[in-house]
Design a protein around this motif. Sequence first.
Motif, PDB file in Angstrom:
ATOM      1  N   ALA A 297      52.571  36.157  35.273  1.00  0.00           N
ATOM      2  CA  ALA A 297      53.100  35.166  35.724  1.00  0.00           C
ATOM      3  C   ALA A 297      54.650  35.432  35.898  1.00  0.00           C
ATOM      4  O   ALA A 297      55.256  35.308  36.798  1.00  0.00           O
ATOM      5  CB  ALA A 297      53.001  33.933  34.691  1.00  0.00           C
ATOM      6  N   ILE A 298      55.268  35.901  34.723  1.00  0.00           N
ATOM      7  CA  ILE A 298      56.582  35.993  34.442  1.00  0.00           C
ATOM      8  C   ILE A 298      56.148  37.852  35.144  1.00  0.00           C
ATOM      9  O   ILE A 298      57.743  37.422  35.945  1.00  0.00           O
ATOM     10  CB  ILE A 298      56.989  36.774  32.522  1.00  0.00           C
ATOM     11  CG1 ILE A 298      56.988  36.014  32.539  1.00  0.00           C
ATOM     12  CG2 ILE A 298      57.758  37.162  32.778  1.00  0.00           C
ATOM     13  CD1 ILE A 298      56.787  35.734  30.554  1.00  0.00           C
ATOM     14  N   THR A 299      55.812  38.525  35.356  1.00  0.00           N
ATOM     15  CA  THR A 299      55.851  39.173  36.167  1.00  0.00           C
ATOM     16  C   THR A 299      55.670  39.561  38.049  1.00  0.00           C
ATOM     17  O   THR A 299      56.422  39.839  38.430  1.00  0.00           O
ATOM     18  CB  THR A 299      54.262  40.339  36.306  1.00  0.00           C
ATOM     19  OG1 THR A 299      54.452  40.917  34.792  1.00  0.00           O
ATOM     20  CG2 THR A 299      54.409  41.648  37.095  1.00  0.00           C
ATOM     21  N   ALA A 300      55.278  38.156  38.289  1.00  0.00           N
ATOM     22  CA  ALA A 300      54.919  37.290  39.613  1.00  0.00           C
ATOM     23  C   ALA A 300      56.761  36.922  39.497  1.00  0.00           C
ATOM     24  O   ALA A 300      56.947  36.846  40.791  1.00  0.00           O
ATOM     25  CB  ALA A 300      54.404  37.281  40.248  1.00  0.00           C
ATOM     26  N   TYR A 301      56.894  36.703  39.119  1.00  0.00           N
ATOM     27  CA  TYR A 301      58.373  35.474  39.125  1.00  0.00           C
ATOM     28  C   TYR A 301      59.745  35.837  39.057  1.00  0.00           C
ATOM     29  O   TYR A 301      60.600  35.639  39.901  1.00  0.00           O
ATOM     30  CB  TYR A 301      58.206  34.614  37.819  1.00  0.00           C
ATOM     31  CG  TYR A 301      59.239  33.240  37.601  1.00  0.00           C
ATOM     32  CD1 TYR A 301      59.218  32.503  38.910  1.00  0.00           C
ATOM     33  CD2 TYR A 301      60.414  33.256  36.620  1.00  0.00           C
ATOM     34  CE1 TYR A 301      61.056  31.593  39.096  1.00  0.00           C
ATOM     35  CE2 TYR A 301      61.591  33.000  36.772  1.00  0.00           C
ATOM     36  CZ  TYR A 301      61.862  32.076  37.529  1.00  0.00           C
ATOM     37  OH  TYR A 301      62.806  31.096  37.688  1.00  0.00           O
ATOM     38  N   ILE A 302      59.753  37.115  37.683  1.00  0.00           N
ATOM     39  CA  ILE A 302      60.872  38.026  37.645  1.00  0.00           C
ATOM     40  C   ILE A 302      61.679  37.907  38.691  1.00  0.00           C
ATOM     41  O   ILE A 302      63.150  38.107  39.452  1.00  0.00           O
ATOM     42  CB  ILE A 302      61.001  38.660  36.667  1.00  0.00           C
ATOM     43  CG1 ILE A 302      61.111  37.341  35.790  1.00  0.00           C
ATOM     44  CG2 ILE A 302      61.984  39.835  36.672  1.00  0.00           C
ATOM     45  CD1 ILE A 302      62.283  36.950  35.216  1.00  0.00           C
ATOM     46  N   PRO A 303      60.987  38.883  39.909  1.00  0.00           N
ATOM     47  CA  PRO A 303      60.698  39.260  40.755  1.00  0.00           C
ATOM     48  C   PRO A 303      61.617  38.678  41.861  1.00  0.00           C
ATOM     49  O   PRO A 303      62.196  39.597  43.306  1.00  0.00           O
ATOM     50  CB  PRO A 303      60.040  40.762  41.197  1.00  0.00           C
ATOM     51  CG  PRO A 303      59.030  41.016  40.293  1.00  0.00           C
ATOM     52  CD  PRO A 303      59.675  40.197  39.152  1.00  0.00           C
ATOM     53  N   GLN A 304      61.349  37.876  42.318  1.00  0.00           N
ATOM     54  CA  GLN A 304      61.806  36.910  43.205  1.00  0.00           C
ATOM     55  C   GLN A 304      63.280  35.701  43.015  1.00  0.00           C
ATOM     56  O   GLN A 304      63.171  34.946  43.809  1.00  0.00           O
ATOM     57  CB  GLN A 304      60.253  35.444  43.312  1.00  0.00           C
ATOM     58  CG  GLN A 304      59.295  36.430  43.330  1.00  0.00           C
ATOM     59  CD  GLN A 304      58.051  35.709  44.004  1.00  0.00           C
ATOM     60  OE1 GLN A 304      57.965  34.773  44.745  1.00  0.00           O
ATOM     61  NE2 GLN A 304      56.744  35.881  43.222  1.00  0.00           N
ATOM     62  N   THR A 305      63.390  36.064  41.715  1.00  0.00           N
ATOM     63  CA  THR A 305      64.924  34.918  41.644  1.00  0.00           C
ATOM     64  C   THR A 305      66.315  35.943  41.951  1.00  0.00           C
ATOM     65  O   THR A 305      66.220  37.436  42.018  1.00  0.00           O
ATOM     66  CB  THR A 305      64.818  35.037  39.541  1.00  0.00           C
ATOM     67  OG1 THR A 305      65.051  36.636  39.065  1.00  0.00           O
ATOM     68  CG2 THR A 305      63.489  34.276  39.545  1.00  0.00           C
ATOM     69  N   GLN A 306      66.917  35.232  41.734  1.00  0.00           N
ATOM     70  CA  GLN A 306      67.951  35.881  42.371  1.00  0.00           C
ATOM     71  C   GLN A 306      68.885  36.489  40.931  1.00  0.00           C
ATOM     72  O   GLN A 306      70.183  37.717  41.096  1.00  0.00           O
ATOM     73  CB  GLN A 306      69.415  34.813  42.544  1.00  0.00           C
ATOM     74  CG  GLN A 306      69.441  33.413  43.919  1.00  0.00           C
ATOM     75  CD  GLN A 306      69.625  34.950  45.314  1.00  0.00           C
ATOM     76  OE1 GLN A 306      68.544  36.154  45.179  1.00  0.00           O
ATOM     77  NE2 GLN A 306      70.841  34.594  45.016  1.00  0.00           N
ATOM     78  N   ALA A 307      68.184  35.910  39.739  1.00  0.00           N
ATOM     79  CA  ALA A 307      68.594  36.562  38.482  1.00  0.00           C
ATOM     80  C   ALA A 307      68.345  38.385  38.437  1.00  0.00           C
ATOM     81  O   ALA A 307      69.172  38.979  37.825  1.00  0.00           O
ATOM     82  CB  ALA A 307      68.553  35.668  37.659  1.00  0.00           C
ATOM     83  N   TYR A 308      67.189  38.832  38.760  1.00  0.00           N
ATOM     84  CA  TYR A 308      66.202  39.860  39.049  1.00  0.00           C
ATOM     85  C   TYR A 308      67.036  40.726  39.793  1.00  0.00           C
ATOM     86  O   TYR A 308      67.955  41.304  40.035  1.00  0.00           O
ATOM     87  CB  TYR A 308      65.532  39.100  39.726  1.00  0.00           C
ATOM     88  CG  TYR A 308      64.480  40.891  39.801  1.00  0.00           C
ATOM     89  CD1 TYR A 308      64.308  42.100  37.970  1.00  0.00           C
ATOM     90  CD2 TYR A 308      64.062  41.297  40.729  1.00  0.00           C
ATOM     91  CE1 TYR A 308      63.766  42.930  38.738  1.00  0.00           C
ATOM     92  CE2 TYR A 308      63.913  42.731  41.252  1.00  0.00           C
ATOM     93  CZ  TYR A 308      63.234  43.646  39.605  1.00  0.00           C
ATOM     94  OH  TYR A 308      63.070  44.715  39.981  1.00  0.00           O
TER      95      TYR A 308
END
Length: 174
Positions: free
Chosen positions: A102-113
């Motif tokens: 879930a983290i691997t799928a979520y993080i690349p889609q964030t502005q923070a990334y």
Amino acid sequence: MIEKHGREWMDHEISLAQMSANEWRLGMDDAGSPVDQHWFYLVDTLGSSIQAMGVNRAIFDKLGQMNSGAWIAPEECASEIVSRVLGVESQTKEGQRLLAAAITAYIPQTQAYLVWLAHTGEKDQMHFILMIYPGGVLRPQPILYPGAIIPVPELMANLEAIMSADKAKYPEWF
């Protein structure tokens, strides 16, 4: 075969020593060198728990590139992360694997990334704090850190600064 198991044992011992020196306890799926992993610091602000989770860099980078097309909704991933961290199932190996996915799928889609990428590069080691606020709000925050894993006292100082800024900017989260 013996060589592979010897290297895995050595990597695990190095990880254990590195994490122990930085006041962390090694989790059940943490293996390999801390340098070979991206680190996520999961903070449950209600339960006052913090856990560090390493995700293999090569796997994260490969899956992160695949996920950049947003084939999994970020809201679904965020919900999964929150429920896994707050639930007891995150203490199982399967729960840890699903949390890492879930983290691997979520993080690349964030502005923070995107902010992290703008200040570093795709080959740099990632350190991300994932704050879980009351009501299930998930707040990702990249931390620029040159070492393999952020020491607990330094992480705590970062957490205080992030929460203070968030309380001023987003009082509804609290």
